[in-house]
Scaffold this active site. Sequence first.
Site, PDB file in Angstrom:
ATOM      1  N   LYS A 296      15.963  15.403  -2.554  1.00  0.00           N
ATOM      2  CA  LYS A 296      15.961  14.867  -1.180  1.00  0.00           C
ATOM      3  C   LYS A 296      16.505  13.442  -1.203  1.00  0.00           C
ATOM      4  O   LYS A 296      16.329  12.704  -2.186  1.00  0.00           O
ATOM      5  CB  LYS A 296      14.582  14.905  -0.524  1.00  0.00           C
ATOM      6  CG  LYS A 296      13.520  13.909  -1.034  1.00  0.00           C
ATOM      7  CD  LYS A 296      13.535  12.547  -0.376  1.00  0.00           C
ATOM      8  CE  LYS A 296      13.129  11.507  -1.386  1.00  0.00           C
ATOM      9  NZ  LYS A 296      12.817  10.226  -1.103  1.00  0.00           N
TER      10      LYS A 296
ATOM     11  N   ASP B 265       6.359  13.991  -0.043  1.00  0.00           N
ATOM     12  CA  ASP B 265       7.709  14.564   0.080  1.00  0.00           C
ATOM     13  C   ASP B 265       7.735  16.083  -0.117  1.00  0.00           C
ATOM     14  O   ASP B 265       8.781  16.703   0.067  1.00  0.00           O
ATOM     15  CB  ASP B 265       8.633  13.970  -0.995  1.00  0.00           C
ATOM     16  CG  ASP B 265       8.990  12.516  -0.737  1.00  0.00           C
ATOM     17  OD1 ASP B 265       8.931  12.075   0.425  1.00  0.00           O
ATOM     18  OD2 ASP B 265       9.338  11.829  -1.713  1.00  0.00           O
TER      19      ASP B 265
END
Length: 301
Positions: free
Chosen positions: A11, A140
């Site tokens: 990410k 996350d």
Amino acid sequence: MTTVTVRTPAKINLGLNVGRPRPDGYHPLATVYQAIALYDEVKARPAQPGEFTVSVTGEGQDVVPLDDTNLAVRAARLLAKRAKVNEGVALSIHKLIAVAGGLAGGSSDAAAALLACDALWGLHSSREELTGLAAELGSDVPFCLIGGNAIGTGRGEVVSSVLARGSYEWVLAYASTGLSTPEVFAEFDRLDAVRADEEPEVPEVLMSALRTGDPYAVGMALHNDLQPATIRLRPAIRRTIEFGEDFGALGSVVAGSGPTCLFLTADSEHAIDLAVALSSSGVCRLVQRANGPVPGARVVT
Ligand code: C5P
């Protein structure tokens, strides 16, 4: 013997706005995530009930813990406990995503372990159930399940997909050693001590750039509130960023809590040119290229 293989992306944060720490110590975030085509692969094989093991090859293999603190092992144990199954698993991870690089590598492996064990054990958990477990494992981790482009709020774990146009060509410059996320947030607090209390907001300029799909506009709108803190901890980052900008990157930003530097390029040719230049520049350890957005963690076998 059954093996489940999951491919799971890195990410990046195109925008990362950070508020003052909450009573629980976490920082409220308003972030725009993008999953990029730089993948770890997580394999899950059957093991004796109660036996949870992990092996790691590839990027950072010598620094990833192999005991119960490994986030993928924690994910597998959490799923077994909540699903009330007497199972075990032998996980093996092949990494391309930098460890402690600000790219959610460990979180992505945890998301992959949830999916892989769910399939291996035939649990058929719902998306909501897996996302709930993901949020317990780390801020996350839910995004790594979802992928694409998304807004993250709360401590980053409240994720909603956003409609955006375009595919973006990124060049990533890896540093020689990683940075600890809590250390970077602590440095942020020290630097940010005088800022007024305010709720972080997703920058509208970035959202409208993403709606147009124009990489030049997105490049100009890249922003990370943690960047000054990462540069304080790793002054060499400044040189890496400057090199990419001088070479004509459309925009640059430190990835999450760093120290990886991200450069947005106009197209794949531009990305190759920048990657070659960075590779021979001496301002980073390793260069990777990846386009985004891509979907989140997926079972591939
Ligand atoms: O959620 P996760 O376990 O990935 O976070 C790692 C550490 O990063 C936390 O323990 C905290 O110190 C810091 N953090 C934070 N605010 C966030 C996310 C992470 O302070 N929103």
